[in-house]
Design an enzyme around this catalytic site. Structure first.
Site, short mmCIF file in Angstrom:
data_model
loop_
_atom_site.label_atom_id
_atom_site.label_comp_id
_atom_site.label_asym_id
_atom_site.label_seq_id
_atom_site.Cartn_x
_atom_site.Cartn_y
_atom_site.Cartn_z
CD GLN A 101 -65.29 85.76 14.85
OE1 GLN A 101 -64.12 85.77 15.15
NE2 GLN A 101 -66.05 86.81 14.99
CG ASN A 102 -70.76 83.33 18.47
OD1 ASN A 102 -69.61 83.70 18.65
ND2 ASN A 102 -71.79 84.15 18.57
CB VAL A 103 -68.91 76.66 18.74
CG1 VAL A 103 -67.66 76.96 17.92
CG2 VAL A 103 -68.65 76.95 20.23
CG ASP A 104 -73.72 80.28 20.56
OD1 ASP A 104 -74.22 80.26 19.42
OD2 ASP A 104 -73.41 81.34 21.15
CG HIS A 119 -64.24 79.91 14.84
ND1 HIS A 119 -64.05 81.01 15.65
CD2 HIS A 119 -63.47 80.12 13.75
CE1 HIS A 119 -63.19 81.85 15.06
NE2 HIS A 119 -62.84 81.34 13.91
CB CYS A 130 -60.56 59.97 9.08
SG CYS A 130 -62.13 59.55 9.86
CB CYS A 148 -63.05 57.23 14.15
SG CYS A 148 -63.59 57.27 12.45
CB ALA A 232 -75.91 92.58 19.76
#
Ligand code: OAD
Length: 250
Positions: A101-104, A119, A130, A148, A232
């Site tokens: 789920q991380n965008v890093d 994500h 678009c 764009c 972790a």
């Protein structure tokens, strides 16, 4: 070595397919803030003002300032032993998918190859109209947001905002991998945001051994076959060492 670790290691050594769902907690030890909890971003900022399409339409400048700030925050950050351990764990399966789920981008930086970003990725941009991805991965000036080249829509970060669908290909494959996994790990996620939080449940329903690593209990904890109430970056390297032993590899 603790018995629980040895048990999980034995199960992994005998399995051929596995998957893991990761959340902000796995990057916490790299210095990336989580969303919930005492120091979480959503305790200091209002998601509806920063992470929704409505927010972007009414105030794109503020939204871009927030994403530029988060990019800066992540700029000097590196993968931690938890990310590297997941990369190494993959070597003990025929197939092992990291669903994040991380965008890093830290799983990829650690060298993991099969990574599904549910994500999005904070370093990519796309068109708000678009949806075409754009190469402009440098910061966008909030005062002069580029348009764009194809349709003239405003450029936005390529992340999933509240109320938006997840990338279809990534979430479909994530469910397929979860349902076919023999071992499924849930690491560093509060397991509150769906559909990602349904993945461990789907895996367990299809017979996977469910392992959770999180210092705090979550809605998933009572369902887990093994729960490690720890960080972790500590547990995952120990788990890899235990799997190495169980598999009899040097
Ligand atoms: P959360 O911030 O909701 O949860 C982070 C979890 O990590 C918590 O359960 C912590 O107890 C745990 N944690 C903290 N430090 C840890 C460590 N060192 N090792 C292991 N666990 C640790 O983050 P997510 O579950 O990832 O979505 O949040 C899910 C989604 O909600 C995010 O992707 C984001 C957010 O709103 C969007 O922006 C669409």
């Amino acid at each position: 070595m603790p018995a629980m670790l040895t048990d999980v290691a034995r199960i992994i050594a005998g399995a051929s397919r596995g998957a893991v769902l990761t959340g902000a907690g796995i990057s916490a030890e790299s210095g990336v803030p989580t969303f919930r909890g005492k120091e979480g971003l959503w305790g200091k900022f209002r998601p509806e003002e920063l992470a929704t399409m409505d927010a972007f339409l009414s105030n794109p400048k503020i939204v871009w300032e927030w994403y530029n700030w988060r990019r800066e925050l992540m700029a000097g950050v590196e993968p931690n032993p938890g990310h590297y351990a997941l990369r190494d764990l993959a070597g003990y399966f025929d197939r092992f998918t990291i669903i994040t789920q991380n965008v890093d981008n830290l799983h990829r930086l650690a060298g993991s190859e099969d990574v599904l970003e549910l994500h999005g990725n904070i370093y990519r941009n796309k068109c708000a109209d678009c949806n075409r991805q754009h190469d402009m991965d440098a910061d966008v000036d909030p005062e002069t947001i580029p348009s764009c080249a194809f349709c003239g829509g405003k450029i936005r970060p390529d992340v999933v905002w509240f109320g938006e669908m997840l990338p279809a290909e990534a979430i479909d494959r994530a469910f397929a991998e979860a349902e076919q996994s023999e071992v499924f790990l849930s690491v560093g996620t509060s397991a509150l945001v769906h559909p990602a939080a349904s993945l461990p449940v789907a895996a367990k329903r299809r017979g996977a051994t469910l392992v959770e690593i999180n210092p705090d209990e979550t809605p998933l904890t009572s369902l887990a076959d093994y729960y490690f109430p720890a960080c972790a970056g500590g547990v995952l390297p120990d788990l890899v060492a235990a799997v190495r032993n169980a598999a009899g590899t040097p």
